[in-house]
Design an enzyme around this catalytic site. Structure first.
Site, PDB file in Angstrom:
ATOM      1  N   HIS A 134       0.873  -1.182   0.000  1.00 19.98           N
ATOM      2  CA  HIS A 134       0.000   0.000   0.000  1.00 19.98           C
ATOM      3  C   HIS A 134       0.909   1.231   0.000  1.00 19.98           C
ATOM      4  O   HIS A 134       2.027   1.197   0.507  1.00 19.98           O
ATOM      5  CB  HIS A 134      -0.854  -0.044   1.269  1.00 19.98           C
ATOM      6  CG  HIS A 134      -1.932   0.983   1.355  1.00 19.98           C
ATOM      7  ND1 HIS A 134      -1.678   2.302   1.671  1.00 19.98           N
ATOM      8  CD2 HIS A 134      -3.280   0.893   1.196  1.00 19.98           C
ATOM      9  CE1 HIS A 134      -2.827   2.965   1.710  1.00 19.98           C
ATOM     10  NE2 HIS A 134      -3.810   2.139   1.417  1.00 19.98           N
ATOM     11  N   ASP A 209       2.995  -3.992   7.959  1.00 18.27           N
ATOM     12  CA  ASP A 209       1.709  -3.332   7.790  1.00 18.27           C
ATOM     13  C   ASP A 209       0.656  -4.431   7.930  1.00 18.27           C
ATOM     14  O   ASP A 209       0.449  -5.231   7.018  1.00 18.27           O
ATOM     15  CB  ASP A 209       1.638  -2.672   6.417  1.00 18.27           C
ATOM     16  CG  ASP A 209       0.270  -2.050   6.141  1.00 18.27           C
ATOM     17  OD1 ASP A 209      -0.608  -2.130   7.016  1.00 18.27           O
ATOM     18  OD2 ASP A 209       0.082  -1.502   5.041  1.00 18.27           O
ATOM     19  N   GLN A 212      -4.506  -5.332   7.039  1.00 14.19           N
ATOM     20  CA  GLN A 212      -5.415  -6.306   6.426  1.00 14.19           C
ATOM     21  C   GLN A 212      -5.363  -7.664   7.117  1.00 14.19           C
ATOM     22  O   GLN A 212      -6.094  -8.581   6.710  1.00 14.19           O
ATOM     23  CB  GLN A 212      -5.073  -6.472   4.944  1.00 14.19           C
ATOM     24  CG  GLN A 212      -5.200  -5.211   4.122  1.00 14.19           C
ATOM     25  CD  GLN A 212      -6.645  -4.791   3.885  1.00 14.19           C
ATOM     26  OE1 GLN A 212      -7.567  -5.591   4.008  1.00 14.19           O
ATOM     27  NE2 GLN A 212      -6.848  -3.528   3.543  1.00 14.19           N
ATOM     28  N   LYS A 235     -10.851  -0.685   9.875  1.00 16.20           N
ATOM     29  CA  LYS A 235     -11.000  -1.932   9.121  1.00 16.20           C
ATOM     30  C   LYS A 235     -11.388  -3.099  10.019  1.00 16.20           C
ATOM     31  O   LYS A 235     -11.609  -4.210   9.532  1.00 16.20           O
ATOM     32  CB  LYS A 235      -9.705  -2.258   8.374  1.00 16.20           C
ATOM     33  CG  LYS A 235      -9.293  -1.215   7.337  1.00 16.20           C
ATOM     34  CD  LYS A 235      -8.047  -1.635   6.584  1.00 16.20           C
ATOM     35  CE  LYS A 235      -7.418  -0.499   5.800  1.00 16.20           C
ATOM     36  NZ  LYS A 235      -8.248  -0.006   4.703  1.00 16.20           N
ATOM     37  N   CYS A 376      -4.690   2.263  -3.747  1.00 18.56           N
ATOM     38  CA  CYS A 376      -3.476   2.799  -3.105  1.00 18.56           C
ATOM     39  C   CYS A 376      -2.312   1.819  -3.225  1.00 18.56           C
ATOM     40  O   CYS A 376      -1.484   1.710  -2.313  1.00 18.56           O
ATOM     41  CB  CYS A 376      -3.730   3.161  -1.638  1.00 18.56           C
ATOM     42  SG  CYS A 376      -4.996   4.416  -1.409  1.00 18.56           S
TER      43      CYS A 376
END
Length: 418
Positions: A134, A209, A212, A235, A376
């Protein structure tokens, strides 16, 4: 939720948005949780109640409301630390989102005030990311390379959407390796343990990261082998405006403050300041109080449902979706086409039809909300030679019937453009 048994219809009752109709009486089919999840009553009511009955600033006021707000805010930190297996609550830094968490981290490398050799960075030193990142995990490292003269390197992506992991890319000159735990486009779950082991061998630090992954899988930050993990509230059935940076305590203590202001100080003179211990050193100014409390409520909700159950439900949905999408002529999945090492995000193209047209028809005529664009992650799309994809992303409240609605809509899109 009052039961650990997974009942998707019961779960949907907790989310008021699913009781509404779209214009023309269409039901809402929300397949865009990779972008932002919907919120259950338990989160909404927790935030409403705090605003209505307990709100005050935190860490400052000595009155009842101040104490109640501070307790609720810090209790949320405890919940989040427990949710991701952090060894200490003080290792949980509240930020406004994962982007800010990653920028906070990148700011510390090569900062002249930080003389810790693990964070010193200059020409000849290396930063390693991947082609599937991302923009939040690309741009801060580009800026760092520009500031310091360090070299930015990256792992490629295979044709089937896997990390092209080449251990030799991580060298003795590598200072930080920062990659996605799970891709927001491909759904790929990366071999984090393998990457982290190689980084440790080379003396490099590892950041993930996890925006997700934390909402969708059981995650234990220490078991991952990473030094830093960033994720975001919106999220994971929580509110926007709140994110988290987890870091190993001794590393956070070595890092300089990211922002200056109230609450992050120990003492201030006109010519110098000393700083509060972690986590407060990184939380300058009035924080997103109610949002943090809302994220604590989101963690309570997901814990009650059970993250193993969430993961299992999403695997069922993803398997169903991958099978169902094979029935759509000229549809190409961008990313792994099997369940192995992937999560509940499926991105695809339809030959000769722009994703923006796909998304608009799905929304206007079928009430199906998907995301279209480069999500993104423009370098990833450039790697596959495409400008954009359509992305369907699943969560605990989605059903196989909603995937059927997506597939019906895609067949219709093809007829429109035939």
């Amino acid at each position: 939720m009052t039961s650990h048994s997974f009942d998707v219809e019961k779960i949907r009752e907790d989310f008021p948005i699913f009781s509404r109709e779209l214009p023309d009486g269409r039901p809402l089919v929300y397949l865009d949780s990779g972008n932002s999840s919907q919120k259950p009553n338990q989160v909404i009511e927790t935030m409403r109640e705090h605003l209505a009955l307990h709100y005050s600033n935190v860490g400052r006021a000595m009155h009842v409301l101040g104490a109640e707000s501070t307790d609720a805010y810090e209790n949320a930190r405890d919940k989040i630390a427990g949710f991701v297996g952090a060894p200490s609550r003080d290792e949980v830094i509240f930020t406004k989102n994962a982007s800010e968490a990653l920028n906070l981290l990148a700011y510390s490398f090569g900062n002249p005030v930080n003389t810790d050799p693990r964070f010193t960075l200059g020409p000849g030193d290396e930063i390693v990311i991947s082609e599937m990142e991302h923009h939040s995990n690309i741009v801060p490292w580009q800026l760092l390379a520009q500031r310091t003269g360090a070299t930015l390197k990256w792992f490629g992506v295979t044709d089937d959407g896997r990390l092209d992991y080449t251990p030799e890319l991580i060298t003795e000159r590598t200072k930080i390796v920062s990659i996605a735990h799970q891709s927001n486009v491909l759904g790929t779950v990366n071999p984090v343990a393998e990457v982290a082991a190689r980084a440790r061998e080379a003396g490099a630090l590892v950041a993930l990261d996890a925006s997700q992954s934390v909402p969708h899988h059981p995650v234990d930050v220490t078991a991952l082998g990473a030094d830093f993990v960033a994720f975001t509230g919106h999220k994971m059935v929580g509110p926007s405006g709140i994110g988290v940076l987890w870091g190993r305590g001794e590393l956070l203590e070595a890092m300089p403050p990211f922002l200056g202001g109230g609450e992050m100080i120990e003492a201030v003179w006109m010519d110098r300041s000393t700083y509060a211990p972690i986590p407060h050193k990184f939380e300058a100014g009035t924080p997103p109080i109610v949002e943090a409390i809302g994220l604590g409520a989101a963690v309570d909700y997901l814990t009650e449902v059970g993250m193993e159950a969430v993961e299992a439900h999403e695997r069922t949905l993803t398997a169903y979706a991958l099978d169902a999408l094979r029935e759509v002529p000229t549809l190409r999945v961008i990313g792994p086409e099997t369940l192995e090492g992937r999560g509940g995000t499926v991105s695809f193209t339809l030959e000769g039809i722009h994703p923006h047209d796909v998304g608009q028809i799905l929304d206007d005529q079928f009430g199906v909300a998907v995301r279209v664009g480069h999500h993104c992650a423009r370098p990833l799309h450039l790697r596959f030679g495409i400008p954009a994809t359509t992305r369907a992303s699943f969560y605990l409240y989605n059903t196989t019937g909603e995937i059927d609605a997506l597939v019906r809509g895609l067949h219709h899109v093809q007829k429109v453009f035939a």
